[in-house]
Design a protein around this motif. Structure first.
Motif, PDB file in Angstrom:
ATOM      1  N   THR A 175      48.080  37.570  54.300  1.00 28.08           N
ATOM      2  CA  THR A 175      46.682  37.268  54.584  1.00 28.08           C
ATOM      3  C   THR A 175      46.235  35.946  53.964  1.00 28.08           C
ATOM      4  O   THR A 175      45.250  35.352  54.407  1.00 28.08           O
ATOM      5  CB  THR A 175      45.765  38.399  54.077  1.00 28.08           C
ATOM      6  OG1 THR A 175      45.893  38.519  52.653  1.00 28.08           O
ATOM      7  CG2 THR A 175      46.142  39.734  54.715  1.00 28.08           C
ATOM      8  N   ALA A 176      46.971  35.469  52.946  1.00 26.38           N
ATOM      9  CA  ALA A 176      46.610  34.208  52.293  1.00 26.38           C
ATOM     10  C   ALA A 176      46.730  33.014  53.238  1.00 26.38           C
ATOM     11  O   ALA A 176      46.187  31.941  52.958  1.00 26.38           O
ATOM     12  CB  ALA A 176      47.480  33.990  51.060  1.00 26.38           C
ATOM     13  N   TYR A 178      45.422  32.789  56.090  1.00 25.45           N
ATOM     14  CA  TYR A 178      44.264  32.741  56.989  1.00 25.45           C
ATOM     15  C   TYR A 178      42.991  32.425  56.217  1.00 25.45           C
ATOM     16  O   TYR A 178      42.897  32.700  55.025  1.00 25.45           O
ATOM     17  CB  TYR A 178      44.140  34.075  57.733  1.00 25.45           C
ATOM     18  CG  TYR A 178      45.288  34.274  58.699  1.00 25.45           C
ATOM     19  CD1 TYR A 178      45.216  33.772  59.990  1.00 25.45           C
ATOM     20  CD2 TYR A 178      46.452  34.905  58.283  1.00 25.45           C
ATOM     21  CE1 TYR A 178      46.291  33.915  60.866  1.00 25.45           C
ATOM     22  CE2 TYR A 178      47.528  35.048  59.145  1.00 25.45           C
ATOM     23  CZ  TYR A 178      47.437  34.550  60.434  1.00 25.45           C
ATOM     24  OH  TYR A 178      48.503  34.674  61.285  1.00 25.45           O
ATOM     25  N   PRO A 179      42.009  31.836  56.907  1.00 25.02           N
ATOM     26  CA  PRO A 179      40.777  31.415  56.224  1.00 25.02           C
ATOM     27  C   PRO A 179      39.953  32.600  55.762  1.00 25.02           C
ATOM     28  O   PRO A 179      40.048  33.715  56.292  1.00 25.02           O
ATOM     29  CB  PRO A 179      40.038  30.619  57.305  1.00 25.02           C
ATOM     30  CG  PRO A 179      40.543  31.177  58.595  1.00 25.02           C
ATOM     31  CD  PRO A 179      41.984  31.489  58.348  1.00 25.02           C
ATOM     32  N   GLU A 180      39.130  32.346  54.761  1.00 26.03           N
ATOM     33  CA  GLU A 180      38.191  33.357  54.292  1.00 26.03           C
ATOM     34  C   GLU A 180      37.308  33.801  55.452  1.00 26.03           C
ATOM     35  O   GLU A 180      36.803  32.990  56.209  1.00 26.03           O
ATOM     36  CB  GLU A 180      37.332  32.767  53.166  1.00 26.03           C
ATOM     37  CG  GLU A 180      36.343  33.749  52.572  1.00 26.03           C
ATOM     38  CD  GLU A 180      35.519  33.122  51.471  1.00 26.03           C
ATOM     39  OE1 GLU A 180      34.605  33.784  50.985  1.00 26.03           O
ATOM     40  OE2 GLU A 180      35.796  31.963  51.129  1.00 26.03           O
ATOM     41  N   LYS A 182      38.441  36.046  57.766  1.00 24.23           N
ATOM     42  CA  LYS A 182      39.272  36.596  58.835  1.00 24.23           C
ATOM     43  C   LYS A 182      39.288  38.124  58.802  1.00 24.23           C
ATOM     44  O   LYS A 182      39.578  38.766  59.811  1.00 24.23           O
ATOM     45  CB  LYS A 182      40.714  36.074  58.680  1.00 24.23           C
ATOM     46  CG  LYS A 182      41.673  36.519  59.774  1.00 24.23           C
ATOM     47  CD  LYS A 182      41.376  35.825  61.086  1.00 24.23           C
ATOM     48  CE  LYS A 182      42.414  36.166  62.155  1.00 24.23           C
ATOM     49  NZ  LYS A 182      42.135  35.494  63.435  1.00 24.23           N
ATOM     50  N   ARG A 203      35.782  39.696  48.010  1.00 18.64           N
ATOM     51  CA  ARG A 203      35.950  38.246  47.966  1.00 18.64           C
ATOM     52  C   ARG A 203      37.377  37.871  47.544  1.00 18.64           C
ATOM     53  O   ARG A 203      37.972  36.943  48.097  1.00 18.64           O
ATOM     54  CB  ARG A 203      34.925  37.631  47.015  1.00 18.64           C
ATOM     55  CG  ARG A 203      33.484  37.703  47.524  1.00 18.64           C
ATOM     56  CD  ARG A 203      32.535  36.915  46.637  1.00 18.64           C
ATOM     57  NE  ARG A 203      31.208  36.804  47.223  1.00 18.64           N
ATOM     58  CZ  ARG A 203      30.172  37.566  46.878  1.00 18.64           C
ATOM     59  NH1 ARG A 203      30.332  38.493  45.944  1.00 18.64           N
ATOM     60  NH2 ARG A 203      28.997  37.406  47.445  1.00 18.64           N
ATOM     61  N   TRP A 204      37.913  38.587  46.583  1.00 16.88           N
ATOM     62  CA  TRP A 204      39.268  38.307  46.115  1.00 16.88           C
ATOM     63  C   TRP A 204      40.287  38.514  47.232  1.00 16.88           C
ATOM     64  O   TRP A 204      41.257  37.772  47.343  1.00 16.88           O
ATOM     65  CB  TRP A 204      39.588  39.196  44.912  1.00 16.88           C
ATOM     66  CG  TRP A 204      40.975  39.026  44.375  1.00 16.88           C
ATOM     67  CD1 TRP A 204      42.051  39.846  44.584  1.00 16.88           C
ATOM     68  CD2 TRP A 204      41.454  37.944  43.558  1.00 16.88           C
ATOM     69  NE1 TRP A 204      43.160  39.350  43.940  1.00 16.88           N
ATOM     70  CE2 TRP A 204      42.818  38.186  43.302  1.00 16.88           C
ATOM     71  CE3 TRP A 204      40.842  36.808  43.016  1.00 16.88           C
ATOM     72  CZ2 TRP A 204      43.593  37.328  42.534  1.00 16.88           C
ATOM     73  CZ3 TRP A 204      41.628  35.962  42.250  1.00 16.88           C
ATOM     74  CH2 TRP A 204      42.973  36.217  42.014  1.00 16.88           C
ATOM     75  N   GLN A 205      40.059  39.511  48.064  1.00 14.32           N
ATOM     76  CA  GLN A 205      41.006  39.820  49.139  1.00 14.32           C
ATOM     77  C   GLN A 205      40.701  39.053  50.426  1.00 14.32           C
ATOM     78  O   GLN A 205      41.383  39.245  51.425  1.00 14.32           O
ATOM     79  CB  GLN A 205      41.025  41.325  49.399  1.00 14.32           C
ATOM     80  CG  GLN A 205      41.558  42.128  48.217  1.00 14.32           C
ATOM     81  CD  GLN A 205      41.859  43.575  48.574  1.00 14.32           C
ATOM     82  OE1 GLN A 205      41.789  43.985  49.726  1.00 14.32           O
ATOM     83  NE2 GLN A 205      42.207  44.364  47.573  1.00 14.32           N
ATOM     84  N   GLY A 206      39.700  38.185  50.398  1.00 14.85           N
ATOM     85  CA  GLY A 206      39.437  37.319  51.549  1.00 14.85           C
ATOM     86  C   GLY A 206      38.629  37.938  52.660  1.00 14.85           C
ATOM     87  O   GLY A 206      38.629  37.435  53.787  1.00 14.85           O
ATOM     88  N   GLY A 208      35.451  38.533  54.781  1.00 16.28           N
ATOM     89  CA  GLY A 208      34.199  37.824  55.025  1.00 16.28           C
ATOM     90  C   GLY A 208      33.101  38.745  55.502  1.00 16.28           C
ATOM     91  O   GLY A 208      31.926  38.403  55.441  1.00 16.28           O
TER      92      GLY A 208
END
Length: 252
Positions: A175-176, A178-180, A182, A203-206, A208
């Motif tokens: 997942t890293a 991909y943009p925040e 996703k 937020r830590w896991q991205g 949104g």
């Protein structure tokens, strides 16, 4: 298909409503989504396990109010883990577009395996074309799928479940890439005293887009049928706190 870029649909942490009860049963919940300044990215409209057999006047009114408030309305389609006929899904999607003028779709119970990816891609490409390439598509898997699914839709729900599981959850390494924004997370049973912790995990896991609630799932709560979204049918007791913590969202 719209994409999550600087000019796309998700630029800040915001709310995705995964499926409130019918507007007659949850008028306050639907009205809160249109309150000025509420950071709502999208709301899922599920009339009757889909669009129903005829236009529902109450849902028509609600969808119109959401659009007026610039909240994207997503039609609910149940993929039943890949067992739904393609033609049936497209027919339901067309009714959502014709009757409720949706801006995209939430694909509930989406498969996660690599072998099912071509079938899901066929569905998402067709749905995108149905809305002229401007459909916002969310895969409601509830867990991390095979990485290729990230290219099949705008957002993936990579967690849907209880707070007891969420607070110890791990994000998939892929997942890293991909943009925040996703990813989306739906968590029930979050105590008010742990709301800040839950937001930090998101937020830590991205993620949104989120929906956190202190409501708990009933017996068999996150299984099949209406129980899949039952904890999310009403507002969390700390709704105003969520709104104030995540600030102004962007819905289009």
């Amino acid at each position: 298909m719209s994409h999550l870029t600087a000019t796309g649909t998700v630029r800040a942490l915001g709310v995705g409503a995964p499926g409130y009860a019918h507007p007659l049963l949850a008028p306050v919940e639907w009205a809160e989504l249109t309150r000025p300044g509420t950071p709502v990215h999208w709301a899922v409209l599920n009339v009757a396990d889909g669009p129903g057999s005829r236009p529902d006047p109450h849902c028509l009114e609600t969808a119109g109010r959401l659009r007026h408030a610039r909240v994207r309305v997503l039609g609910h389609l149940d993929l039943a883990h890949g067992s739904r006929p393609f033609g049936e899904l497209v027919s339901q999607a067309q009714r959502y577009v014709d009757w409720y003028r949706v801006g995209g779709f939430y694909l509930d119970r989406c498969p996660t395996d690599r072998t099912d990816l071509p079938g899901v891609r066929r569905v998402t490409s067709t749905l995108s074309a149905l809305l002229g390439g401007d459909a916002h598509l969310v895969l409601g898997q509830g867990s991390h799928p095979y990485p290729g699914y990230a290219e099949a839709a705008d957002q993936l729900v990579t967690f849907s479940g209880a707070w007891a599981d969420y607070r110890w959850s791990q994000v998939a390494e892929w997942t890293a890439e991909y943009p925040e924004g996703k990813f989306a997370h739906f968590v029930h049973g979050v105590p008010r005293t742990h709301l800040d912790e839950a937001l930090r995990i998101a937020r830590w896991q991205g993620a949104g887009t989120i929906f956190f609630t202190d409501r708990a799932a009933g017996p068999g709560g996150m299984g099949g049928g209406a129980g899949r979204t039952a904890p999310f049918h009403s507002l969390p007791g700390y709704w105003d706190e969520i709104v104030s913590r995540i600030g102004q969202g962007v819905s289009e």
